[in-house]
Motif scaffolding. Structure first.
Motif: not given
Length: 116
Positions: A1, A3, A43, A81, A83
């Motif tokens: 993921m 950040t 996100s 996205r 993630a």
């Protein structure tokens, strides 16, 4: 993921990039042109991307890429996205978005002739 800190490290290493906080959203821009923008919960990352290629990108990975918000549809913009991507994918998206908003000479000087 991926950040916001991952994106920040890369984006702020790119010439002419500034970070801004606009309506509680982290954005990265060159001059007045925003080329990266997180949603409020960080996100989803919006990024500069050719409008004419947007539908194909979204169709290629609909669980990863999203169309821009309705207010942003007229811009060269798409969303991802965070993630759903790794740092290598993020690097490619950020560099391509940055290249869209800086003069070619600046990108070539920084990237050594256009490579990443």
């Amino acid at each position: 993921m991926v950040t916001v800190d991952d994106v920040r490290r890369l984006a702020l290493s790119l010439p002419r990039t500034e970070e801004a906080l606009v309506r509680d959203r982290v954005k990265f821009r060159v001059g007045r042109i925003v080329y990266l923008a997180f949603n409020r919960d960080e996100s989803v990352l919006g990024f500069a991307f050719p409008r004419e290629e947007r539908a194909a990108l979204i169709a290629s990975a609909p669980d990863t890429f999203l169309p821009p918000d309705p207010a942003d549809e007229r811009f060269n913009w798409v969303q991802v996205r965070t993630a759903a991507i790794d740092t290598d994918e993020m690097r490619e998206l950020v560099l391509d978005a940055w290249r869209m908003v800086v003069p070619r000479r600046v990108a070539d000087e920084h990237l050594g002739g256009g490579g990443s």
